[in-house]
Structures are given as structure tokens and as C-alpha cells.
Write a protein that holds these residues in place. Structure first.
Motif, PDB file in Angstrom:
ATOM      1  N   THR A   1       2.443   1.734  -3.391  1.00 47.71           N
ATOM      2  CA  THR A   1       1.426   2.147  -4.353  1.00 47.71           C
ATOM      3  C   THR A   1       1.120   3.633  -4.229  1.00 47.71           C
ATOM      4  O   THR A   1       1.050   4.361  -5.229  1.00 47.71           O
ATOM      5  CB  THR A   1       0.135   1.330  -4.158  1.00 47.71           C
ATOM      6  OG1 THR A   1       0.430  -0.068  -4.296  1.00 47.71           O
ATOM      7  CG2 THR A   1      -0.911   1.739  -5.175  1.00 47.71           C
ATOM      8  N   ILE A   2       0.943   4.089  -2.990  1.00 45.82           N
ATOM      9  CA  ILE A   2       0.670   5.508  -2.767  1.00 45.82           C
ATOM     10  C   ILE A   2       1.859   6.357  -3.196  1.00 45.82           C
ATOM     11  O   ILE A   2       1.708   7.410  -3.831  1.00 45.82           O
ATOM     12  CB  ILE A   2       0.327   5.751  -1.282  1.00 45.82           C
ATOM     13  CG1 ILE A   2      -0.987   5.043  -0.926  1.00 45.82           C
ATOM     14  CG2 ILE A   2       0.220   7.246  -0.992  1.00 45.82           C
ATOM     15  CD1 ILE A   2      -1.325   5.104   0.558  1.00 45.82           C
ATOM     16  N   GLY A   3       3.076   5.904  -2.832  1.00 52.06           N
ATOM     17  CA  GLY A   3       4.272   6.646  -3.198  1.00 52.06           C
ATOM     18  C   GLY A   3       4.450   6.769  -4.703  1.00 52.06           C
ATOM     19  O   GLY A   3       4.761   7.851  -5.217  1.00 52.06           O
ATOM     20  N   LEU A   4       4.229   5.667  -5.415  1.00 54.34           N
ATOM     21  CA  LEU A   4       4.360   5.699  -6.873  1.00 54.34           C
ATOM     22  C   LEU A   4       3.268   6.552  -7.518  1.00 54.34           C
ATOM     23  O   LEU A   4       3.520   7.243  -8.517  1.00 54.34           O
ATOM     24  CB  LEU A   4       4.310   4.273  -7.430  1.00 54.34           C
ATOM     25  CG  LEU A   4       5.524   3.389  -7.113  1.00 54.34           C
ATOM     26  CD1 LEU A   4       5.283   1.961  -7.597  1.00 54.34           C
ATOM     27  CD2 LEU A   4       6.789   3.962  -7.755  1.00 54.34           C
ATOM     28  N   ALA A   5       2.063   6.511  -6.949  1.00 57.52           N
ATOM     29  CA  ALA A   5       0.976   7.334  -7.486  1.00 57.52           C
ATOM     30  C   ALA A   5       1.292   8.818  -7.331  1.00 57.52           C
ATOM     31  O   ALA A   5       0.989   9.634  -8.219  1.00 57.52           O
ATOM     32  CB  ALA A   5      -0.336   6.983  -6.782  1.00 57.52           C
ATOM     33  N   ILE A   6       1.908   9.188  -6.222  1.00 58.92           N
ATOM     34  CA  ILE A   6       2.268  10.592  -5.991  1.00 58.92           C
ATOM     35  C   ILE A   6       3.425  11.010  -6.892  1.00 58.92           C
ATOM     36  O   ILE A   6       3.456  12.128  -7.430  1.00 58.92           O
ATOM     37  CB  ILE A   6       2.630  10.810  -4.508  1.00 58.92           C
ATOM     38  CG1 ILE A   6       1.387  10.590  -3.629  1.00 58.92           C
ATOM     39  CG2 ILE A   6       3.209  12.203  -4.285  1.00 58.92           C
ATOM     40  CD1 ILE A   6       1.685  10.624  -2.147  1.00 58.92           C
TER      41      ILE A   6
ATOM     42  N   ILE B   1       0.836  -1.205   0.000  1.00 59.37           N
ATOM     43  CA  ILE B   1       0.000   0.000   0.000  1.00 59.37           C
ATOM     44  C   ILE B   1       0.871   1.255   0.000  1.00 59.37           C
ATOM     45  O   ILE B   1       0.611   2.218  -0.740  1.00 59.37           O
ATOM     46  CB  ILE B   1      -0.952  -0.006   1.214  1.00 59.37           C
ATOM     47  CG1 ILE B   1      -1.965  -1.136   1.076  1.00 59.37           C
ATOM     48  CG2 ILE B   1      -1.664   1.340   1.337  1.00 59.37           C
ATOM     49  CD1 ILE B   1      -2.860  -1.306   2.293  1.00 59.37           C
ATOM     50  N   ALA B   2       1.930   1.243   0.819  1.00 60.89           N
ATOM     51  CA  ALA B   2       2.818   2.402   0.896  1.00 60.89           C
ATOM     52  C   ALA B   2       3.510   2.668  -0.444  1.00 60.89           C
ATOM     53  O   ALA B   2       3.593   3.814  -0.902  1.00 60.89           O
ATOM     54  CB  ALA B   2       3.860   2.186   1.993  1.00 60.89           C
TER      55      ALA B   2
END
Length: 276
Positions: free
Chosen positions: A19-24, A16-17
Motif C-alpha cells: 500500500t505504501i509502495g503503490l501510494a508513493i 501495508i508495504a
């Protein structure tokens, strides 16, 4: 005793971390990729963009058309100047609120923070007229002052929370040893709050570096920072994705490098006093 975390839950949190980091981070990565493409390839479908050859054509055009280093120097002077000026004002203010609080201290802090909720465009006209009358339009001095005032509430709030974590007994001991108010601020309080001051400084530099509203409305050419440098490639004549991406990459690269090398200090300062 710390609660054990199962491998399954740890793996889930990690996924999850990431995924969020790559999305940002993806918009920044995609901007960098487009900057190495030609204008024709930059507007193609994503899969086509990735398969086309890389080129420095957009960077060469940007360097020929604009004075990048002039804009870069303006950004450095404005961000550092506004940050240092804000610290000079905020350190004594935060000290007074943290160690000599009054009945209205919390109300004052909330009022200062509430000023950040007001749309900047609401005060654009009066500030523009004041700057025009004082001869501060399109000057680095004017931008240093206005960005310092815009970010001052955040600086005061952050320093106030850091200073609140310092035991008042240490300052009392310094006073008993004959320390003056100046000695107390410079030799006792400031060294103890170095992590908090450093993170405040870094965050304020980032905020000032990325500020676009005031820099676009109060400058024209002489004091224009990198935000104006990026905006110059947004033209009603057409959408120049590759050139705009190249300009954006050149503008954000210095602050990304600064954030990368100072991330430990920034995280340490932002969590200062959070864990007992």
C-alpha cells in the motif's frame, strides 16, 4: 534464535508495504498515463482519462518543440561530474575523520550537515553574483561545482559511516607492509568500501539529476538540464497537462531505469554495516 512470525502478521505487513509502495509510486504512474492522452482528455475526470484512447501526440509535440537529447546530455554531464568531483573531495575527508579523528571531528560533521538545513534561496544572490563575475552562468562547469558543494555534506557523512565499519587494524597492517597514504586509500580502503561508495555515488547522481532550484536559476539555454526541460512546459498561458506529463516522463525515465537495475547495490550500500 530468530523469532517466528505468524502468517497473519506477515500478510498484514506485506499489505501495508504494498500500500505504501503503490501510494508513493502512483504519482509517477499517473503522470505516465496522462502523457499518452490528448490535452482535452488529460483534464477530464480520472475514470474518463482511463477510458480514453492512448496517443503519442504529446511526445511528438515535445520532440518537435524541444531538444530533449541536448537537455539529457547536460543532465548526464552535470550529475556524473558533480558526483565524481564530490567523491574525489569526500573520500580523503571521510578517511581523515574516520581513522584520524580529532577533538572537533563530530562538531565538524554536525556543522557540515547543518548547512543542508539552510534554505538554498538564502545563498542564491551571492552565488549568482560570483558566477556572473566568473563567467560561470549557464555553463555545465558552474552547475557541476555548485551541485558538488550542495551535496558534499551528504557524501562525506555517508562515506564516514562506511569507513567507520572498516577495522583500523587492516590499515595498520598495510602501513607495516610499506603502503603509503596514496596506496592505503586506493588499494586498501577504497576496494573494501566499494558497496558504500557505489551507493553514495548512485544516491548523489539521483540528487543531482533531480535538482531543480539551482539548475533553473543558474542556467538559461546552453547548460539547461532536464529539470529546465520540464519547467519549459509550465506556462502562464495555460496548463498543458499532457505535454508537461510527457516531458516529465522523458526526464525521469533514465533515472528510474538506473534505479531499477542498481537497486540491489543501492540497498546493500545503504545497509552496509547495519547488521553485525
Amino acid at each position: 534464535m530468530a523469532r517466528a512470525i505468524s502468517p497473519r502478521r506477515k500478510a498484514l505487513v506485506t499489505v501495508i508495504a504494498w500500500t505504501i509502495g503503490l501510494a508513493i509510486f502512483f504519482p509517477i504512474l499517473w503522470t505516465a498515463i496522462l502523457s499518452f492522452k490528448s490535452e482535452g482528455n488529460a483534464i477530464a475526470s480520472p475514470l474518463t482519462v482511463l477510458s480514453t484512447p492512448f496517443t503519442f501526440e504529446s511526445y511528438e509535440t515535445v520532440q518537435e518543440r524541444s531538444n530533449y537529447f541536448g537537455h539529457f546530455w547536460n543532465s548526464v554531464v552535470i550529475s556524473l561530474g558533480s558526483t565524481l568531483l564530490a567523491l574525489l573531495v569526500a573520500i580523503p575527508a571521510a578517511w581523515a575523520m574516520a581513522f584520524v579523528p580529532g577533538k572537533r571531528t563530530k562538531d565538524l560533521l554536525l556543522w557540515m550537515l547543518s548547512t543542508k538545513m539552510m534554505p538554498a534561496v538564502g545563498v542564491l544572490v551571492p552565488i549568482y553574483l560570483i558566477f556572473r563575475d566568473l563567467g560561470l552562468l549557464d555553463t555545465r562547469t558552474g552547475l557541476v561545482v555548485v551541485l558538488m558543494l550542495m551535496n558534499l555534506p551528504i557524501v562525506v557523512w555517508m562515506l564516514y559511516t562506511y569507513f567507520r565499519e572498516i577495522p583500523g587494524e587492516i590499515l595498520e597492517a598495510a602501513r607495516m607492509d610499506g603502503a603509503t597514504l596514496k596506496d592505503e586509500l586506493i588499494y586498501v580502503l577504497t576496494p573494501m568500501a566499494v558497496p558504500g561508495i557505489a551507493s553514495t555515488l548512485l544516491l548523489n547522481i539521483i540528487l543531482a539529476w533531480n535538482e531543480a532550484f539551482w539548475t533553473l536559476n543558474l542556467t538559461a539555454a546552453k547548460a539547461a538540464p532536464l529539470t529546465a526541460f520540464i519547467a519549459s512546459y509550465s506556462s502562464p498561458e495555460g496548463l498543458f497537462y499532457a505535454k508537461l506529463s510527457a516531458a516529465s516522463t522523458l526526464a525521469i525515465a533514465p533515472i528510474l531505469i538506473l534505479g531499477w537495475f542498481s537497486q540491489k547495490q543501492l540497498v546493500r550500500g545503504l545497509t552496509f554495516g547495519a547488521v553485525k
